[in-house]
Design a protein around this motif. Structure first.
Motif, mmCIF file in Angstrom:
data_model
loop_
_atom_site.group_PDB
_atom_site.id
_atom_site.type_symbol
_atom_site.label_atom_id
_atom_site.label_comp_id
_atom_site.label_asym_id
_atom_site.label_seq_id
_atom_site.Cartn_x
_atom_site.Cartn_y
_atom_site.Cartn_z
ATOM 1 N N ARG A 152 8.099 -17.446 -11.532
ATOM 2 C CA ARG A 152 9.016 -16.790 -12.491
ATOM 3 C C ARG A 152 9.061 -15.283 -12.300
ATOM 4 N NH1 ARG A 152 12.788 -17.907 -16.103
ATOM 5 N NH2 ARG A 152 12.001 -17.212 -18.127
ATOM 6 N N VAL A 153 7.905 -14.728 -12.026
ATOM 7 C CA VAL A 153 7.774 -13.265 -12.099
ATOM 8 C C VAL A 153 7.065 -12.702 -10.871
ATOM 9 C CG1 VAL A 153 6.947 -11.358 -13.532
ATOM 10 C CG2 VAL A 153 7.392 -13.574 -14.582
ATOM 11 N N PHE A 154 7.576 -11.573 -10.410
ATOM 12 C CA PHE A 154 6.894 -10.820 -9.357
ATOM 13 C C PHE A 154 6.350 -9.545 -9.997
ATOM 14 C CE2 PHE A 154 6.328 -7.894 -5.920
ATOM 15 C CZ PHE A 154 6.043 -8.672 -4.792
ATOM 16 N N VAL A 155 5.067 -9.287 -9.865
ATOM 17 C CA VAL A 155 4.468 -8.124 -10.525
ATOM 18 C C VAL A 155 4.206 -7.024 -9.488
ATOM 19 C CG1 VAL A 155 2.617 -7.316 -12.023
ATOM 20 C CG2 VAL A 155 3.395 -9.699 -12.187
ATOM 21 N N ALA A 156 4.989 -5.938 -9.606
ATOM 22 C CA ALA A 156 4.878 -4.812 -8.676
ATOM 23 C C ALA A 156 4.173 -3.648 -9.363
ATOM 24 C CB ALA A 156 6.272 -4.400 -8.210
ATOM 25 N N HIS A 157 3.539 -2.814 -8.600
ATOM 26 C CA HIS A 157 2.764 -1.727 -9.199
ATOM 27 C C HIS A 157 2.561 -0.625 -8.188
ATOM 28 C CE1 HIS A 157 -0.485 -3.544 -6.850
ATOM 29 N NE2 HIS A 157 0.008 -4.710 -7.290
ATOM 30 N N LEU A 158 2.271 0.576 -8.695
ATOM 31 C CA LEU A 158 2.049 1.724 -7.811
ATOM 32 C C LEU A 158 0.844 2.517 -8.304
ATOM 33 C CD1 LEU A 158 3.597 2.665 -5.300
ATOM 34 C CD2 LEU A 158 4.634 4.438 -6.732
ATOM 35 N N GLY A 159 -0.138 2.728 -7.449
ATOM 36 C CA GLY A 159 -1.329 3.491 -7.804
ATOM 37 C C GLY A 159 -2.450 2.585 -8.267
ATOM 38 N N SER B 149 1.633 -8.547 -6.408
ATOM 39 C CA SER B 149 1.795 -7.832 -5.144
ATOM 40 C C SER B 149 0.440 -7.311 -4.659
ATOM 41 C CB SER B 149 2.768 -6.674 -5.372
ATOM 42 O OG SER B 149 2.968 -5.966 -4.187
ATOM 43 N N PHE B 150 0.206 -7.388 -3.358
ATOM 44 C CA PHE B 150 -1.062 -6.897 -2.785
ATOM 45 C C PHE B 150 -0.817 -5.805 -1.759
ATOM 46 C CE2 PHE B 150 -2.557 -11.321 -3.860
ATOM 47 C CZ PHE B 150 -3.443 -10.914 -4.848
ATOM 48 N N GLY B 151 -1.819 -4.975 -1.563
ATOM 49 C CA GLY B 151 -1.731 -3.909 -0.566
ATOM 50 C C GLY B 151 -1.018 -2.708 -1.157
ATOM 51 N N ASN B 152 -1.270 -1.532 -0.569
ATOM 52 C CA ASN B 152 -0.631 -0.330 -1.102
ATOM 53 C C ASN B 152 0.744 -0.151 -0.498
ATOM 54 O OD1 ASN B 152 -2.882 0.483 -2.705
ATOM 55 N ND2 ASN B 152 -3.912 1.051 -0.785
ATOM 56 N N ARG B 153 1.697 -0.899 -1.037
ATOM 57 C CA ARG B 153 3.043 -0.805 -0.485
ATOM 58 C C ARG B 153 3.908 0.075 -1.375
ATOM 59 N NH1 ARG B 153 4.981 -6.841 0.547
ATOM 60 N NH2 ARG B 153 3.965 -7.198 -1.454
ATOM 61 N N LEU C 105 7.106 1.110 -3.666
ATOM 62 C CA LEU C 105 7.841 0.283 -4.627
ATOM 63 C C LEU C 105 9.052 -0.360 -3.969
ATOM 64 C CD1 LEU C 105 7.879 1.941 -8.170
ATOM 65 C CD2 LEU C 105 6.888 -0.247 -7.448
ATOM 66 N N LYS C 106 9.671 0.379 -3.024
ATOM 67 C CA LYS C 106 10.847 -0.157 -2.346
ATOM 68 C C LYS C 106 10.475 -1.423 -1.568
ATOM 69 C CE LYS C 106 14.513 1.267 0.685
ATOM 70 N NZ LYS C 106 14.637 1.999 1.945
ATOM 71 N N ALA C 107 9.369 -1.344 -0.851
ATOM 72 C CA ALA C 107 8.919 -2.511 -0.081
ATOM 73 C C ALA C 107 8.579 -3.667 -1.019
ATOM 74 C CB ALA C 107 7.704 -2.149 0.774
ATOM 75 N N GLN C 108 7.979 -3.339 -2.166
ATOM 76 C CA GLN C 108 7.608 -4.394 -3.111
ATOM 77 C C GLN C 108 8.851 -5.060 -3.708
ATOM 78 O OE1 GLN C 108 4.114 -3.791 -5.736
ATOM 79 N NE2 GLN C 108 4.037 -1.719 -4.897
ATOM 80 N N MET C 109 9.889 -4.258 -3.993
ATOM 81 C CA MET C 109 11.097 -4.842 -4.576
ATOM 82 C C MET C 109 11.810 -5.721 -3.561
ATOM 83 S SD MET C 109 10.662 -4.054 -7.523
ATOM 84 C CE MET C 109 12.041 -4.934 -8.222
ATOM 85 N N LYS C 110 11.700 -5.340 -2.299
ATOM 86 C CA LYS C 110 12.275 -6.176 -1.250
ATOM 87 C C LYS C 110 11.549 -7.529 -1.225
ATOM 88 C CE LYS C 110 13.631 -5.558 3.473
ATOM 89 N NZ LYS C 110 13.357 -4.821 4.707
ATOM 90 N N ALA C 111 10.228 -7.469 -1.310
ATOM 91 C CA ALA C 111 9.439 -8.705 -1.334
ATOM 92 C C ALA C 111 9.784 -9.534 -2.572
ATOM 93 C CB ALA C 111 7.940 -8.368 -1.317
ATOM 94 N N ALA C 112 9.973 -8.831 -3.711
ATOM 95 C CA ALA C 112 10.312 -9.534 -4.961
ATOM 96 C C ALA C 112 11.631 -10.296 -4.800
ATOM 97 C CB ALA C 112 10.415 -8.529 -6.111
#
Ligand code: HAM
Length: 422
Positions: free
Chosen positions: A331-338, A362-366, A368-375
């Protein structure tokens, strides 16, 4: 690139994540149909006594002659990887006193079987069977009910074009006379048989009937039919089964050459086949085994059952373009920074899962743009974003990945917001 040194043993396969939608579907339908017909689940150990299988399936069968994975363990016990499910179920029936329950006792299993066969498409050394066994009743209506169950199972999978082959193996009263007639006939034309079948003729003449050798076809088609040799009780059983099938509109094909590969069968035997004639066309088969209990040292007890190969069912479904329901999406992709936001994100993802909401963290220090692409490629419906700003406010950004709509809300409201979203 594969690991150079290791891969699956010949005739065994990995069941990969993409294939599980088919497995889940077939197993779910198997369980459902079995329960609709009042069968209860049993599972026997993968290991069994070698002599149980030898005595139940018969010395002269392919299973015993060349296919069983049998070994002596360090303690000197002779064990085999279960080649088939019926003998162990019959063993369990007596071991646990199920003969004292109201009869018949109806059991189903979904188990792995092991046979050292020459691997081909649809023929494996480790395969799975959905099987049913009804033990303790000789009533022909048990046979009829079982064939109705199988038809419903195949229908629910979308496999509606299967042919039901049907025969009777007679019993100990009438089969000997038939065997004598068959043997005499085959011997009189032995020189017209393929070498392999000449060999079978000496060990197990019945097996010549289901030959795959073209050379033997002519001889086999002229062989006497067991149906002409049935004794009165076997004939009555046979006729009742046919009448029952007709009453239920279950189509069948009488096939006097259907003898099955195991020695324990008596009376009704059957096999469901795909129309595409190939060596692997059998999608399920079985029959009565009223003499089996005696061969393993138990009191005479009637029984009937079938086994259906799950790998073959799935192959046939896929060949026919039949789909299994898609797996449920997260249902949900959880993105984060820092690093601080990562901890909060981990807590939120864990809370969501605790509430039964599937979440990808989300894993690894990616970025936010990369994380949203993954999402966007993850299949999730929503993304939750926790950046620096959200961290300070104790909030999250909730993004609808389909529409791109975004809202900010307090962290404490995430669960209810997602629960109330479409
Ligand atoms: P079977 O005909 O040997 O019977 O196997 C049942 C089904 O298992 C076959 O129709 C086929 O779909 C599948 N199967 C068998 N061998 C393989 C293999 N090497 N690879 C893939 N699939 C396979 C029995 O085993 C009996 N115990 C059935 C039974 C139950 N009779 C009475 N009760």
């Amino acid at each position: 690139l594969s690991v150079p040194e290791f891969s699956t043993p010949r005739g065994t396969v990995d069941i990969l994540p993409d294939e599980w939608r088919y497995w889940d579907f077939v197993v779910d339908r198997a369980r459902r149909v079995a329960e609709l017909y009042n069968y209860r689940r049993i599972e026997t150990p993968t290991l069994g006594d070698v002599s149980l299988f030898v005595r139940a399936t018969g010395e002269a069968t392919d299973i015993v002659q060349k296919e069983m994975y049998a070994f002596r363990d360090q303690g000197g016990d002779d064990l085999a990887l279960r080649p088939e499910g019926t003998a162990p179920v019959m063993r369990a029936y007596f071991q646990h006193g199920m003969n004292r329950l109201p009869q018949p006792v109806k059991l189903f299993y979904i188990e792995r079987m092991y046979r050292r066969e020459a691997p081909q498409r649809g023929r494996l050394r480790e395969h799975h069977q959905f099987g049913c066994e009804a033990i303790g009743s000789a009533d022909p209506f048990v046979d009829i009910e079982m064939l109705a169950l199988l038809r419903q199972f195949f229908q629910e999978l979308g496999l509606s074009h299967l042919a039901l082959h049907l025969n009777s193996m007679g019993d100990s009263a009438c089969r000997p006379a038939y065997l004598q007639a068959l043997t005499a006939y085959l011997e009189s034309r032995a020189n017209e048989l393929a070498t392999l079948d000449q060999d079978r003729l000496t060990r197990n003449p019945l097996r010549v009937l289901d030959t795959k050798e073209t050379k033997s076809r002519d001889v086999v088609s002229g062989a006497p039919s067991i149906l002409d040799y049935l004794c009165e009780p076997c004939l009555e059983h046979w006729n009742t089964v046919l009448e029952g099938l007709e009453a239920l509109d279950i189509e069948y094909q009488i096939d006097p050459a259907l003898v099955r590969g195991l020695d324990y069968y008596t009376r009704t035997v059957f096999e469901y086949r795909t129309q595409y004639e190939s060596a692997q066309s059998a999608l399920g088969g079985g029959g009565r085994y009223d003499g089996l209990a005696e061969t393993i040292g138990a009191p005479v007890t009637a029984g009937i059952g079938f086994g259906s190969g799950i790998e073959r069912l799935i192959l046939t479904m896929r060949d026919g373009g039949l789909e299994a329901p898609p797996p449920s999406q997260p249902r949900v992709f959880v993105a984060h920074l820092g690093s601080e936001a990562t901890v909060v994100a981990t807590k939120i993802a864990t809370t969501l899962r605790g509430e039964g909401i599937a979440a990808i963290l989300s894993f690894g220090n990616r970025s936010l743009k990369a994380q949203m692409k993954a999402a966007n490629t993850s299949g999730a419906a929503y993304a939750i974003v926790i950046g620096e700003d959200e961290l300070h406010r104790g909030s999250v950004t909730l993004r609808n990945l389909e529409t791109g709509e975004q809202t900010k809300l307090p962290q404490s409201e995430v669960v209810s917001a997602i629960q109330s979203s479409p």
